[in-house]
Motif scaffolding. Sequence first.
Motif, mmCIF file in Angstrom:
data_model
loop_
_atom_site.group_PDB
_atom_site.id
_atom_site.type_symbol
_atom_site.label_atom_id
_atom_site.label_comp_id
_atom_site.label_asym_id
_atom_site.label_seq_id
_atom_site.Cartn_x
_atom_site.Cartn_y
_atom_site.Cartn_z
ATOM 1 N N THR A 1 0.832 -1.205 0.000
ATOM 2 C CA THR A 1 0.000 0.000 0.000
ATOM 3 C C THR A 1 0.866 1.255 0.000
ATOM 4 O O THR A 1 1.861 1.339 0.719
ATOM 5 C CB THR A 1 -0.904 0.015 1.244
ATOM 6 O OG1 THR A 1 -1.703 -1.178 1.247
ATOM 7 C CG2 THR A 1 -1.820 1.239 1.235
ATOM 8 N N LEU A 2 0.462 2.232 -0.823
ATOM 9 C CA LEU A 2 1.196 3.489 -0.906
ATOM 10 C C LEU A 2 0.707 4.487 0.129
ATOM 11 O O LEU A 2 -0.471 4.529 0.476
ATOM 12 C CB LEU A 2 1.027 4.115 -2.302
ATOM 13 C CG LEU A 2 1.552 3.293 -3.477
ATOM 14 C CD1 LEU A 2 1.281 4.027 -4.787
ATOM 15 C CD2 LEU A 2 3.050 3.018 -3.317
ATOM 16 N N GLU A 3 1.626 5.264 0.633
ATOM 17 C CA GLU A 3 1.263 6.343 1.543
ATOM 18 C C GLU A 3 0.497 7.425 0.775
ATOM 19 O O GLU A 3 0.614 7.549 -0.439
ATOM 20 C CB GLU A 3 2.518 6.957 2.183
ATOM 21 C CG GLU A 3 3.311 6.002 3.052
ATOM 22 C CD GLU A 3 2.598 5.686 4.344
ATOM 23 O OE1 GLU A 3 1.666 6.446 4.717
ATOM 24 O OE2 GLU A 3 2.944 4.679 4.983
ATOM 25 N N GLU A 4 -0.276 8.196 1.520
ATOM 26 C CA GLU A 4 -1.016 9.298 0.887
ATOM 27 C C GLU A 4 -0.033 10.362 0.379
ATOM 28 O O GLU A 4 1.051 10.563 0.943
ATOM 29 C CB GLU A 4 -1.981 9.932 1.894
ATOM 30 C CG GLU A 4 -3.042 8.979 2.419
ATOM 31 C CD GLU A 4 -3.985 8.520 1.325
ATOM 32 O OE1 GLU A 4 -4.208 9.296 0.369
ATOM 33 O OE2 GLU A 4 -4.483 7.382 1.408
ATOM 34 N N SER A 5 -0.436 11.019 -0.679
ATOM 35 C CA SER A 5 0.410 12.089 -1.223
ATOM 36 C C SER A 5 0.367 13.314 -0.311
ATOM 37 O O SER A 5 -0.656 13.605 0.317
ATOM 38 C CB SER A 5 -0.057 12.474 -2.624
ATOM 39 O OG SER A 5 -1.370 12.998 -2.588
ATOM 40 N N VAL A 6 1.482 13.992 -0.229
ATOM 41 C CA VAL A 6 1.583 15.256 0.501
ATOM 42 C C VAL A 6 2.206 16.268 -0.454
ATOM 43 O O VAL A 6 3.402 16.181 -0.767
ATOM 44 C CB VAL A 6 2.436 15.121 1.770
ATOM 45 C CG1 VAL A 6 2.506 16.470 2.506
ATOM 46 C CG2 VAL A 6 1.872 14.045 2.689
ATOM 47 N N ALA A 7 1.398 17.160 -0.952
ATOM 48 C CA ALA A 7 1.852 18.079 -1.996
ATOM 49 C C ALA A 7 2.822 19.121 -1.451
ATOM 50 O O ALA A 7 2.741 19.537 -0.287
ATOM 51 C CB ALA A 7 0.651 18.774 -2.625
ATOM 52 N N ALA A 8 3.726 19.527 -2.313
ATOM 53 C CA ALA A 8 4.599 20.652 -1.972
ATOM 54 C C ALA A 8 3.758 21.919 -1.878
ATOM 55 O O ALA A 8 2.719 22.049 -2.529
ATOM 56 C CB ALA A 8 5.677 20.809 -3.041
ATOM 57 N N GLU A 9 4.219 22.839 -1.054
ATOM 58 C CA GLU A 9 3.511 24.106 -0.896
ATOM 59 C C GLU A 9 4.275 25.218 -1.596
ATOM 60 O O GLU A 9 5.483 25.391 -1.406
ATOM 61 C CB GLU A 9 3.344 24.458 0.580
ATOM 62 C CG GLU A 9 2.369 23.572 1.320
ATOM 63 C CD GLU A 9 2.096 24.101 2.719
ATOM 64 O OE1 GLU A 9 1.843 25.323 2.856
ATOM 65 O OE2 GLU A 9 2.159 23.302 3.672
ATOM 66 N N MET A 10 3.558 25.970 -2.399
ATOM 67 C CA MET A 10 4.104 27.150 -3.049
ATOM 68 C C MET A 10 3.247 28.344 -2.667
ATOM 69 O O MET A 10 2.027 28.254 -2.584
ATOM 70 C CB MET A 10 4.136 26.984 -4.568
ATOM 71 C CG MET A 10 5.076 25.906 -5.060
ATOM 72 S SD MET A 10 5.172 25.878 -6.869
ATOM 73 C CE MET A 10 5.983 27.443 -7.186
ATOM 74 N N LYS A 11 3.899 29.457 -2.415
ATOM 75 C CA LYS A 11 3.198 30.703 -2.140
ATOM 76 C C LYS A 11 3.684 31.759 -3.115
ATOM 77 O O LYS A 11 4.770 31.657 -3.706
ATOM 78 C CB LYS A 11 3.456 31.175 -0.701
ATOM 79 C CG LYS A 11 2.943 30.224 0.379
ATOM 80 C CD LYS A 11 1.431 30.195 0.435
ATOM 81 C CE LYS A 11 0.951 29.298 1.559
ATOM 82 N NZ LYS A 11 -0.534 29.226 1.646
ATOM 83 N N GLU A 12 2.862 32.754 -3.256
ATOM 84 C CA GLU A 12 3.204 33.831 -4.185
ATOM 85 C C GLU A 12 3.828 34.988 -3.418
ATOM 86 O O GLU A 12 3.151 35.677 -2.642
ATOM 87 C CB GLU A 12 1.949 34.306 -4.911
ATOM 88 C CG GLU A 12 2.227 35.300 -6.023
ATOM 89 C CD GLU A 12 0.955 35.636 -6.788
ATOM 90 O OE1 GLU A 12 0.826 35.185 -7.943
ATOM 91 O OE2 GLU A 12 0.097 36.335 -6.223
#
Length: 407
Positions: free
Chosen positions: A70-81
């Motif tokens: 089983t794969l772990e849940e994705s954790v997206a990178a955070e980008m800010k402006e």
Amino acid sequence: MADVFNTTTTLDGFLRDFVSEGVIDAVPKFAYLQENIPFEEDAGRKYLMPVLLTEEHGFTYSKPNNGAFTLEESVAAEMKEGQLEPSQIVLKTTIDYETAFRSASGGKRAFMDGVGQVVVNMKKAHAKRLEIDLLGYGRTGIGAVNAATSAVTTLVVSDATYSPGIWSGMKGCVIQIISADFDADEDTSEVIASFAPSTKTVTVTNAQTLDAGDLLFYKGQVTSGASDAEVYHSMVGLDTMAKTTSGSLFNISTTTYADVWQGTEKTTTGQPTMAKIMNGVSDVVNKGCLEDLTLICSPRAFEVLNTDLAALRRLDGSYRLSKAESGAEKLSFFGQNGKLDVVPHLLCKWGDMFLFPPKRLKRVGATKATLKHPATGDLIRQATTTAGLELRLYSSEAIIPERLSWI
């Protein structure tokens, strides 16, 4: 009867003034940041810069022969402006008709067009104010009062906040004095009568009763306000970048993303040494900076470091023993990051050093210093009520880092 000599008085009608070749410029070079950080013209309302603040974290690890695990849940990178609006500086200068016309029609005896020399003076004065703002002193002050005063016209600038270059040529300048917490104005408009470099003493025209640590600014750089309600009219410079540890800077939280979007301020005591500097370099290296760095320091600190040359010194093909014995314009070393250039800056305070990766800084804005109006042409106009000309030199720019934690 004694001899009566011919003198400069009796021969006055035959003597002519001798004019030097050009104007003797007593103002030193100081615009290092302007010369070494390219300007990017941006005509938009704001300068917007996407900043990567966290990495992708949706990793899964597995031992061999583990089947369809089983794969772990994705954790997206955070980008800010990141957002930046440039600060404006306008220098207004006036020149009377007589000077303008007489200097322009002087022929061979006029060594320089009068208006042209005024423009040169304006550009140098504007460049100095802009460089001070880029360093960050437009928000932290061009100096601080060394000790409390009681109804005196002499103010002594503290050693740590003193820069001889800032105060050179300041006679007639209008300054403001604000409490150290920015809550109240001590004086919103004070004229400098004189300055004594040997004692770091500023003489003003009105008596002042001040507290130690009260801050000195050019008039108009800051509007005081209680409960952190002050208003800054100058850009965020290097000093503010390094010292901001809470709130937001360039529209990004310095608290939430402290590891990548918070300056790296380091405090030391005693004389500067290369060992202390390299210790500071290690702090930004630990935050991922593995590229060339520049360290700006005062000429006073540079001379101390110049005697501290050791095995870390970088010698290239331009090295000559005779040159090394007489000093150098900058010191270059190899360290954990790569190359480190140590550069003396005439406007840097005695208690400050600024470490930064030059390739990761940007100067952006609507325009560099200019006398040209985008719609009407030259910013030279007739004075409305007097027989003269009015010149305006305008800039709209600011400085922003790609990675705040490397400053």
